[in-house]
Design a protein around this motif. Sequence first.
Motif, mmCIF file in Angstrom:
data_model
loop_
_atom_site.group_PDB
_atom_site.id
_atom_site.type_symbol
_atom_site.label_atom_id
_atom_site.label_comp_id
_atom_site.label_asym_id
_atom_site.label_seq_id
_atom_site.Cartn_x
_atom_site.Cartn_y
_atom_site.Cartn_z
ATOM 1 N N GLU A 47 74.554 17.488 -99.609
ATOM 2 C CA GLU A 47 75.933 17.242 -99.189
ATOM 3 C C GLU A 47 76.923 17.411 -100.347
ATOM 4 O O GLU A 47 77.976 17.999 -100.206
ATOM 5 C CB GLU A 47 76.027 15.820 -98.622
ATOM 6 N N TYR A 48 76.548 16.867 -101.502
ATOM 7 C CA TYR A 48 77.437 16.946 -102.671
ATOM 8 C C TYR A 48 77.099 18.124 -103.576
ATOM 9 O O TYR A 48 77.766 18.352 -104.582
ATOM 10 C CB TYR A 48 77.391 15.648 -103.472
ATOM 11 N N ASP A 49 76.023 18.838 -103.230
ATOM 12 C CA ASP A 49 75.614 20.009 -103.993
ATOM 13 C C ASP A 49 75.391 19.666 -105.471
ATOM 14 O O ASP A 49 75.938 20.297 -106.369
ATOM 15 C CB ASP A 49 76.702 21.105 -103.843
ATOM 16 N N ASN A 109 84.021 21.214 -103.930
ATOM 17 C CA ASN A 109 84.195 21.482 -102.504
ATOM 18 C C ASN A 109 85.044 20.358 -101.881
ATOM 19 O O ASN A 109 85.261 19.316 -102.494
ATOM 20 C CB ASN A 109 82.843 21.661 -101.786
ATOM 21 N N GLU A 110 85.510 20.591 -100.654
ATOM 22 C CA GLU A 110 86.464 19.678 -100.013
ATOM 23 C C GLU A 110 85.945 18.240 -99.925
ATOM 24 O O GLU A 110 86.664 17.296 -100.220
ATOM 25 C CB GLU A 110 86.804 20.219 -98.609
ATOM 26 N N LYS A 111 84.669 18.091 -99.553
ATOM 27 C CA LYS A 111 84.103 16.734 -99.415
ATOM 28 C C LYS A 111 84.052 16.025 -100.770
ATOM 29 O O LYS A 111 84.413 14.862 -100.888
ATOM 30 C CB LYS A 111 82.700 16.804 -98.796
#
Length: 169
Positions: A47-49, A109-111
């Motif tokens: 999710e957070y890469d 990224n956006e998140k």
Amino acid sequence: PCPRGLGTPGVGKTTLGKELASRSGLKYINVGDLAREGQLYDGYDEEYDCPILDEDRVVDELENQMSEGGVIVDYHGCDFFPERWFHIVFVLKTDNSILYKRLENRGYNEKKLKDNIQCEIFQVLHEEALASYKEEIVHQLPSNKPEDLEDNINQILKWIEHWVKDHSS
């Protein structure tokens, strides 16, 4: 003395830590770099890469250096470090609009962007520091403009000087 720099990514911990180390003669440790070099990870967060830090291995890796003292530690979180390691903790705080631009420039990224800004808005890391250490050793410093960096360095150098004077026999 062992100062500790905390704060959301992008607030200027690394710039402050490295500059402080070069002016004070203390050793600088960036926990993110230490983990990367030693592959101190426990899986990957899709999710957070980003890789997930293996906190126990990081603590084991740092234990000897921390017991010798004279170390500046740079990381965004603090709840897994032993309380005995640090004599003072500095949490850097940046205005959200400035922080947003810094993180956007890093390609978040956006998140990741949204969550880090939320973290800053709700002062999550300041609260974490207050929950992990005695209140009197936790200090919040502004980190918005270049002059803040200079002011913060001078303030911390003064603190180091006083600490050394008070603890020399």
